[in-house]
Design an enzyme around this catalytic site. Structure first.
Site, PDB file in Angstrom:
ATOM      1  N   ASP A  60      31.279  11.160  37.709  1.00 23.51           N
ATOM      2  CA  ASP A  60      30.921  11.631  36.370  1.00 23.51           C
ATOM      3  C   ASP A  60      31.177  13.124  36.159  1.00 23.51           C
ATOM      4  OD1 ASP A  60      29.879   9.353  34.855  1.00 23.51           O
ATOM      5  OD2 ASP A  60      28.363   9.227  36.424  1.00 23.51           O
ATOM      6  N   GLU A  65      29.169  18.992  30.374  1.00 25.05           N
ATOM      7  CA  GLU A  65      28.069  19.414  29.494  1.00 25.05           C
ATOM      8  C   GLU A  65      26.696  19.220  30.133  1.00 25.05           C
ATOM      9  OE1 GLU A  65      26.986  16.716  26.141  1.00 25.05           O
ATOM     10  OE2 GLU A  65      26.823  18.553  25.026  1.00 25.05           O
ATOM     11  N   ASP A  66      26.586  18.185  30.968  1.00 27.22           N
ATOM     12  CA  ASP A  66      25.268  17.836  31.489  1.00 27.22           C
ATOM     13  C   ASP A  66      24.759  18.795  32.556  1.00 27.22           C
ATOM     14  OD1 ASP A  66      24.928  15.578  29.853  1.00 27.22           O
ATOM     15  OD2 ASP A  66      26.316  14.463  31.119  1.00 27.22           O
ATOM     16  N   HIS A 160      21.501   9.934  25.570  1.00 25.25           N
ATOM     17  CA  HIS A 160      21.107  11.330  25.360  1.00 25.25           C
ATOM     18  C   HIS A 160      20.787  11.591  23.886  1.00 25.25           C
ATOM     19  CE1 HIS A 160      23.826  12.378  29.020  1.00 25.25           C
ATOM     20  NE2 HIS A 160      22.571  12.520  29.397  1.00 25.25           N
ATOM     21  N   CYS A 245      30.341  16.002  25.684  1.00 23.61           N
ATOM     22  CA  CYS A 245      30.012  15.993  27.117  1.00 23.61           C
ATOM     23  C   CYS A 245      31.141  16.482  28.001  1.00 23.61           C
ATOM     24  CB  CYS A 245      29.557  14.606  27.545  1.00 23.61           C
ATOM     25  SG  CYS A 245      30.695  13.333  27.120  1.00 23.61           S
TER      26      CYS A 245
END
Ligand code: CIR
Length: 257
Positions: A60, A65-66, A160, A245
């Site tokens: 991932d 962004e996470d 999210h 993201c």
């Protein structure tokens, strides 16, 4: 200057985390090609792109962004909610260091940047399986001194907060009201996603331009008054990703403010 940090998709993207999306085969070669178009859209929108190499063992890792919350004064490295994603963070810290002072969330906080919607001096933080109250408390401690408030917002039925709502202009949000109570988001004007496109609320706003997936034509039609750059993002969408993201976008000044 606007900087966008991105990361090449991983060849292991097919082993990504999935929560609300059914598994489908992911065409990694197509994901690479689509990512190049996404980067081109960032450049067309005026960003200087810092492109990090793929992390082959971290499926991932394209979803940068996470891993951080970047405001003008500070970059806060997150502690992602999924264990498999925690190792993505350190390399993002290295990439952000030339631009910002770096802070870090610590246990028991968990937070994915996809849960943070920054509007003015308020950070709305989705309460999801990935993001907890301890993270909100730590964000308050780090950002309160700069005049930011942090508001926790319940989210249901999606990964999210920014799966449910994103900002598309000053005072204007694109939202799926079935997933979030938009009344908690400061009184902005709401443009609703088309009912047939429940996942269509995630837009990446770069100034006056919007980067948007080509697979939501009905909602796209509702954005006729906006300057939209369309990109094909089918493969990251299969990985439960979207537009915001795949980048960390911020006002860039090497050395911080
Ligand atoms: C995950 O479940 O963590 C990834 N497969 C998707 C993350 C998408 N991130 C985002 O929308 N901010």
């Amino acid at each position: 200057m606007l900087v966008a940090i991105t990361r090449e998709p991983s060849a292991s993207l097919g082993r990504c985390e999935l929560s609300f999306v059914a598994p489908q085969p992911i065409d990694v070669a197509l994901a690479f090609a689509q990512h190049r178009s996404y980067v081109a859209a960032l450049v067309a929108a005026g960003c200087e792109v810092v492109s990090l190499p793929a992390e082959p063992e971290l499926p991932d890792a394209v979803f940068v962004e996470d891993t951080a919350v970047v405001v003008d004064e500070l970059a806060i490295l997150t502690r992602p909610g999924a264990l498999s994603r925690r190792a993505e963070v350190d390399s993002i810290g290295v990439a952000l260091a030339p631009f910002r002072r770096i802070a870090r969330l610590i246990a028991p906080a968990t937070l994915d940047g996809g849960d943070v919607l920054w509007i003015g001096r308020t950070l709305y933080v989705g309460r999801t399986a990935r993001t907890n109250e301890a993270a909100c408390e730590q964000l308050r401690g780090l950002l309160g001194p700069f005049g930011y408030s942090v508001e926790s917002v319940p989210v249901t039925g999606c990964l999210h907060l920014k799966s449910a709502v994103t900002a598309i202009a000053d005072g204007v949000l694109l939202a799926n009201r079935a997933l979030v109570d938009v009344g908690r988001l400061g009184g902005a004007r709401i443009i609703d996603v088309d009912p047939d496109e429940p996942h269509a609320a995630n837009v990446l706003r770069i100034g006056a331009r919007l980067i948007y997936p080509s697979c939501y034509p009905r909602t796209r039609a509702r954005l006729a008054d906006f300057d939209v750059i369309e990109v094909d993002a089918s493969e990251v969408i299969k990985a439960e990703g979207a537009m915001t993201c795949c980048s960390l976008v911020f006002t860039g000044q090497r050395g911080g403010l």
